[in-house]
Design a protein around this motif. Structure first.
Motif, PDB file in Angstrom:
ATOM      1  N   ASN A  81      49.657  32.962 -14.528  1.00  0.00           N
ATOM      2  CA  ASN A  81      49.088  31.654 -14.208  1.00  0.00           C
ATOM      3  C   ASN A  81      49.004  31.378 -12.711  1.00  0.00           C
ATOM      4  OD1 ASN A  81      47.828  29.626 -15.543  1.00  0.00           O
ATOM      5  ND2 ASN A  81      49.668  28.557 -16.182  1.00  0.00           N
ATOM      6  N   GLY A  82      50.024  31.726 -11.970  1.00  0.00           N
ATOM      7  CA  GLY A  82      50.015  31.468 -10.531  1.00  0.00           C
ATOM      8  C   GLY A  82      48.931  32.243  -9.818  1.00  0.00           C
ATOM      9  N   ILE A  83      48.691  33.497 -10.240  1.00  0.00           N
ATOM     10  CA  ILE A  83      47.650  34.327  -9.637  1.00  0.00           C
ATOM     11  C   ILE A  83      46.280  33.744  -9.939  1.00  0.00           C
ATOM     12  CG2 ILE A  83      46.545  36.599  -9.681  1.00  0.00           C
ATOM     13  CD1 ILE A  83      49.276  37.818 -10.241  1.00  0.00           C
ATOM     14  N   LEU A  84      46.059  33.339 -11.190  1.00  0.00           N
ATOM     15  CA  LEU A  84      44.783  32.738 -11.573  1.00  0.00           C
ATOM     16  C   LEU A  84      44.530  31.481 -10.760  1.00  0.00           C
ATOM     17  CD1 LEU A  84      42.308  32.511 -13.488  1.00  0.00           C
ATOM     18  CD2 LEU A  84      43.753  31.126 -14.987  1.00  0.00           C
ATOM     19  N   VAL A 112      41.480  28.597  -6.592  1.00  0.00           N
ATOM     20  CA  VAL A 112      41.510  27.758  -5.386  1.00  0.00           C
ATOM     21  C   VAL A 112      40.708  28.412  -4.261  1.00  0.00           C
ATOM     22  CG1 VAL A 112      42.972  26.895  -3.517  1.00  0.00           C
ATOM     23  CG2 VAL A 112      43.652  26.549  -5.888  1.00  0.00           C
ATOM     24  N   ASN A 113      40.869  29.736  -4.097  1.00  0.00           N
ATOM     25  CA  ASN A 113      40.128  30.454  -3.060  1.00  0.00           C
ATOM     26  C   ASN A 113      38.618  30.320  -3.247  1.00  0.00           C
ATOM     27  OD1 ASN A 113      42.456  31.358  -1.803  1.00  0.00           O
ATOM     28  ND2 ASN A 113      42.482  33.319  -2.867  1.00  0.00           N
ATOM     29  N   ILE A 114      38.161  30.537  -4.474  1.00  0.00           N
ATOM     30  CA  ILE A 114      36.727  30.469  -4.774  1.00  0.00           C
ATOM     31  C   ILE A 114      36.195  29.058  -4.557  1.00  0.00           C
ATOM     32  CG2 ILE A 114      34.973  30.722  -6.581  1.00  0.00           C
ATOM     33  CD1 ILE A 114      36.795  32.875  -7.845  1.00  0.00           C
ATOM     34  N   ALA A 115      36.917  28.067  -5.094  1.00  0.00           N
ATOM     35  CA  ALA A 115      36.475  26.675  -4.974  1.00  0.00           C
ATOM     36  C   ALA A 115      36.498  26.213  -3.522  1.00  0.00           C
ATOM     37  CB  ALA A 115      37.361  25.774  -5.829  1.00  0.00           C
ATOM     38  N   SER A 116      37.464  26.689  -2.734  1.00  0.00           N
ATOM     39  CA  SER A 116      37.584  26.262  -1.339  1.00  0.00           C
ATOM     40  C   SER A 116      36.397  26.706  -0.513  1.00  0.00           C
ATOM     41  CB  SER A 116      38.876  26.815  -0.718  1.00  0.00           C
ATOM     42  OG  SER A 116      40.006  26.321  -1.388  1.00  0.00           O
ATOM     43  N   GLN A 118      38.234  34.095   7.519  1.00  0.00           N
ATOM     44  CA  GLN A 118      39.106  34.327   6.367  1.00  0.00           C
ATOM     45  C   GLN A 118      39.411  35.797   6.115  1.00  0.00           C
ATOM     46  OE1 GLN A 118      40.872  32.004   4.739  1.00  0.00           O
ATOM     47  NE2 GLN A 118      39.962  30.639   6.278  1.00  0.00           N
ATOM     48  N   PHE A 119      38.582  36.698   6.648  1.00  0.00           N
ATOM     49  CA  PHE A 119      38.865  38.119   6.451  1.00  0.00           C
ATOM     50  C   PHE A 119      40.163  38.523   7.148  1.00  0.00           C
ATOM     51  CE2 PHE A 119      37.000  38.375  10.643  1.00  0.00           C
ATOM     52  CZ  PHE A 119      37.630  39.463  11.233  1.00  0.00           C
ATOM     53  N   LEU A 120      40.592  37.724   8.122  1.00  0.00           N
ATOM     54  CA  LEU A 120      41.846  38.005   8.820  1.00  0.00           C
ATOM     55  C   LEU A 120      43.048  37.862   7.905  1.00  0.00           C
ATOM     56  CD1 LEU A 120      41.172  36.065  12.169  1.00  0.00           C
ATOM     57  CD2 LEU A 120      41.061  38.543  11.817  1.00  0.00           C
ATOM     58  N   THR A 121      42.875  37.158   6.780  1.00  0.00           N
ATOM     59  CA  THR A 121      43.994  36.930   5.864  1.00  0.00           C
ATOM     60  C   THR A 121      44.209  38.100   4.907  1.00  0.00           C
ATOM     61  OG1 THR A 121      42.611  35.810   4.193  1.00  0.00           O
ATOM     62  CG2 THR A 121      43.538  34.453   5.952  1.00  0.00           C
ATOM     63  N   PHE A 122      43.314  39.086   4.932  1.00  0.00           N
ATOM     64  CA  PHE A 122      43.451  40.240   4.033  1.00  0.00           C
ATOM     65  C   PHE A 122      44.706  41.039   4.397  1.00  0.00           C
ATOM     66  CE2 PHE A 122      38.627  40.831   3.005  1.00  0.00           C
ATOM     67  CZ  PHE A 122      38.625  39.582   2.427  1.00  0.00           C
ATOM     68  N   THR A 123      45.443  41.435   3.371  1.00  0.00           N
ATOM     69  CA  THR A 123      46.639  42.271   3.576  1.00  0.00           C
ATOM     70  C   THR A 123      46.589  43.462   2.636  1.00  0.00           C
ATOM     71  OG1 THR A 123      47.948  41.084   1.905  1.00  0.00           O
ATOM     72  CG2 THR A 123      47.999  40.226   4.170  1.00  0.00           C
ATOM     73  N   ASP A 124      47.402  44.453   2.930  1.00  0.00           N
ATOM     74  CA  ASP A 124      47.444  45.665   2.102  1.00  0.00           C
ATOM     75  C   ASP A 124      47.989  45.382   0.706  1.00  0.00           C
ATOM     76  OD1 ASP A 124      46.436  47.106   4.214  1.00  0.00           O
ATOM     77  OD2 ASP A 124      48.426  47.669   4.979  1.00  0.00           O
ATOM     78  N   THR A 153      45.334  42.466  -4.021  1.00  0.00           N
ATOM     79  CA  THR A 153      44.487  43.247  -4.923  1.00  0.00           C
ATOM     80  C   THR A 153      43.028  43.071  -4.515  1.00  0.00           C
ATOM     81  OG1 THR A 153      44.154  41.443  -6.510  1.00  0.00           O
ATOM     82  CG2 THR A 153      46.121  42.827  -6.798  1.00  0.00           C
ATOM     83  N   ILE A 154      42.168  43.951  -4.995  1.00  0.00           N
ATOM     84  CA  ILE A 154      40.743  43.865  -4.686  1.00  0.00           C
ATOM     85  C   ILE A 154      40.155  42.566  -5.218  1.00  0.00           C
ATOM     86  CG2 ILE A 154      40.089  45.111  -6.783  1.00  0.00           C
ATOM     87  CD1 ILE A 154      38.316  45.221  -3.340  1.00  0.00           C
ATOM     88  N   TYR A 155      40.700  42.090  -6.353  1.00  0.00           N
ATOM     89  CA  TYR A 155      40.206  40.840  -6.947  1.00  0.00           C
ATOM     90  C   TYR A 155      40.548  39.640  -6.076  1.00  0.00           C
ATOM     91  CZ  TYR A 155      39.834  43.912 -10.992  1.00  0.00           C
ATOM     92  OH  TYR A 155      39.517  44.952 -11.821  1.00  0.00           O
ATOM     93  N   GLU A 156      41.746  39.661  -5.486  1.00  0.00           N
ATOM     94  CA  GLU A 156      42.151  38.567  -4.606  1.00  0.00           C
ATOM     95  C   GLU A 156      41.310  38.544  -3.335  1.00  0.00           C
ATOM     96  OE1 GLU A 156      46.859  37.800  -5.297  1.00  0.00           O
ATOM     97  OE2 GLU A 156      46.337  39.816  -4.643  1.00  0.00           O
ATOM     98  N   LYS A 157      40.981  39.716  -2.811  1.00  0.00           N
ATOM     99  CA  LYS A 157      40.139  39.793  -1.617  1.00  0.00           C
ATOM    100  C   LYS A 157      38.722  39.292  -1.916  1.00  0.00           C
ATOM    101  CE  LYS A 157      42.628  43.622   0.558  1.00  0.00           C
ATOM    102  NZ  LYS A 157      42.561  45.041   1.009  1.00  0.00           N
ATOM    103  N   ILE A 158      38.194  39.706  -3.059  1.00  0.00           N
ATOM    104  CA  ILE A 158      36.846  39.276  -3.437  1.00  0.00           C
ATOM    105  C   ILE A 158      36.804  37.778  -3.663  1.00  0.00           C
ATOM    106  CG2 ILE A 158      35.101  39.400  -5.284  1.00  0.00           C
ATOM    107  CD1 ILE A 158      35.844  42.333  -5.632  1.00  0.00           C
ATOM    108  N   SER A 159      37.881  37.233  -4.260  1.00  0.00           N
ATOM    109  CA  SER A 159      37.896  35.798  -4.584  1.00  0.00           C
ATOM    110  C   SER A 159      37.784  34.921  -3.342  1.00  0.00           C
ATOM    111  CB  SER A 159      39.175  35.441  -5.356  1.00  0.00           C
ATOM    112  OG  SER A 159      40.314  35.459  -4.508  1.00  0.00           O
ATOM    113  N   ILE A 160      38.276  35.417  -2.185  1.00  0.00           N
ATOM    114  CA  ILE A 160      38.241  34.614  -0.967  1.00  0.00           C
ATOM    115  C   ILE A 160      36.808  34.338  -0.518  1.00  0.00           C
ATOM    116  CG2 ILE A 160      38.796  34.645   1.505  1.00  0.00           C
ATOM    117  CD1 ILE A 160      41.437  35.941   0.801  1.00  0.00           C
TER     118      ILE A 160
END
Length: 454
Positions: free
Chosen positions: A350-353, A358-362, A416-422, A425-432
């Motif tokens: 739930n927390g990940i979802l 939030v990232n997408i809506a923001s 926002q690309f500066l917030t990417f970390t190793d 996940t790829i899904y979290e990066k895409i969601s931004i």
């Protein structure tokens, strides 16, 4: 063309904008913002966004008073910028609010885990989803009254929180100094921390532009909208900024509970439970639940009206159909399907979802805000100036406010690309950046296929 009923009064418009803006952003995301950017980073981000929001609200207020429309910034995009631009802005804005419905319901499910940790969250998601749908399917007057009541409750809680917080700060001054100077505070993670917080700050203020959507169902927009612009801005800005300051003063940014995505980390719940008692924490948690349902209520209202407008624009009789109460039932049901994203919480943690939504809506919200600034600039240049129109209500600081807003929002989106970390996940990066793609796709699709059809 069928028209919506003008049944909303000034008090309804005020609370609708509050309802859309005071939800997960202040009750859940505020703690994460402080943990990420530190007290200084969080305060700076929220103050800057509040200034931009004020500029944009006066811009939208000017257009809404001149030409009230439930299509709001989408309608104005069609009229003053271009067909493809209005089409892309409309569907992107609708998608943003449809996703926000899912985010708020997902957050409400997190709230229930506070009392029922072993119950599948999808049960709560379905219950809340049906409840919100019922609030909106009847007359807009019923929706307005429900939203007014729920928003009144959460505003009262925020005021109590601020008063209690200030009293606690006065009695514990040393704690404030420690929390603002420990570690790398006040600006934890430096510029990167500020950039990260911008997303949550933007999501928190999303909803202030609902005054534009509500203008199409408002009895006297020339009176209601200017009042709403003034009152909503100051209420929301003070609520958020004072809340962020109080939380930063009483909780260290390194506190693991602030970074934790579970509902136990809600700063409001933590503060009342810590300084007043567990029972007070339970009461506040219940009120936070009401606040989230209120935000979901405002979100589905906004998205259904935008979908209704788009259906009317494309002469889609199915989506633009109204029931006997003047409510766009089919647009509401179609929008509600996207609220079903919240049910994915039973398959995705739930927390990940919640964070991904939030990232997408923001970002979608930032795109819409850029759209307001561009549209208002075009409105003044192409329409007002050429037709020598005398405006009833004028936006503040034109054209500097619009130019500053566009530049700042573009910098926030691009950085926002500066917030990417190793570890992401790829899904979290895409969601931004997922919130930007729909606008581009809708614009190109309309530009190519609409022109070909013509």
């Amino acid at each position: 063309m069928a028209t919506l009923k003008k049944a909303l009064e000034t008090r309804h418009v005020n609370m609708i904008a509050l309802g859309g803006s005071i939800g997960t952003g202040i009750f859940l995301a505020s703690g994460y913002s402080i943990a990420t950017g530190g007290p200084g980073g969080a305060l700076f981000s929220y103050i800057l966004i509040s200034i931009i929001v004020y500029f944009l609200m006066t811009s939208l207020g000017e257009m809404s008073v001149h030409c009230p429309s439930s299509g709001s910034l989408c309608d104005y995009g069609y009229q003053y910028v271009g067909e493809s631009y209005g089409f892309a802005m409309g569907y992107n804005y609708w998608l943003s609010w449809a996703i926000t419905v899912a985010a708020e319901i997902s957050a409400a499910s997190l709230i229930m885990a506070y009392w029922f940790p072993n119950v599948n969250s999808v049960i709560f998601s379905i219950t809340f989803f049906i409840l919100i749908l019922l609030f909106n399917i009847f007359s807009v007057r019923l929706y307005g009254e429900v939203e007014y009541f729920m928003s009144f409750i959460k505003v009262a809680v925020i005021i109590v929180f601020i008063i209690c917080g200030i009293l606690i700060i006065i009695s514990h001054p040393a704690t404030v100094v420690t929390n603002f100077t420990s570690g790398d505070a006040p600006f934890h993670n430096g510029f990167l921390g500020i950039v990260t917080v911008f997303l949550f700050a933007g999501y928190s203020f999303q909803g202030t532009e609902l005054i534009g959507v509500a203008s199409g169902e408002t009895k006297d927009p020339s009176v209601s909208i200017p009042k709403a612009v003034k009152l909503i801005f100051w209420r929301i800005s003070l609520f958020y900024i004072l809340s962020i300051f109080i939380i930063s003063a009483l909780f260290n940014y390194s506190d693991a509970k602030l970074l934790n995505s579970q509902v136990l980390s809600s700063p409001y719940t933590l503060l009342f439970a810590k300084y007043i008692g567990r029972f007070a924490g339970d009461v506040i948690n219940f009120i936070i639940l009401i606040a989230l349902l209120s935000a979901a209520n405002a979100s589905i209202y906004s998205s259904s009206r935008i979908m209704w407008f788009l259906g009317n624009r494309s002469k889609n009789k199915v989506v633009s159909k109204l029931n006997k109460h003047g409510t766009p039932t089919n647009a509401l049901l179609f929008t509600a399907l996207f609220g079903c994203l919240a049910f994915l919480s039973s398959f995705i943690k739930n927390g990940i979802l919640f964070t991904m939504l939030v990232n997408i809506a923001s970002i979608s919200c930032f795109v819409a805000w850029v759209g307001i600034a561009i549209t208002h600039y075009k409105f003044r240049v192409k329409f007002v100036k050429q037709n020598n129109i005398n405006l009833i209500y004028k936006a503040k600081f034109y054209p500097y406010a619009q130019v500053i807003s566009i530049i700042v929002l573009f910098i926030i989106i691009l950085s926002q690309f500066l917030t990417f970390t190793d570890t992401m996940t790829i899904y979290e990066k895409i969601s931004i950046y997922a919130g930007v793609l729909p606008f581009i796709i809708f614009y190109l699709w309309h530009k190519i296929f609409y022109n070909k059809a013509k």
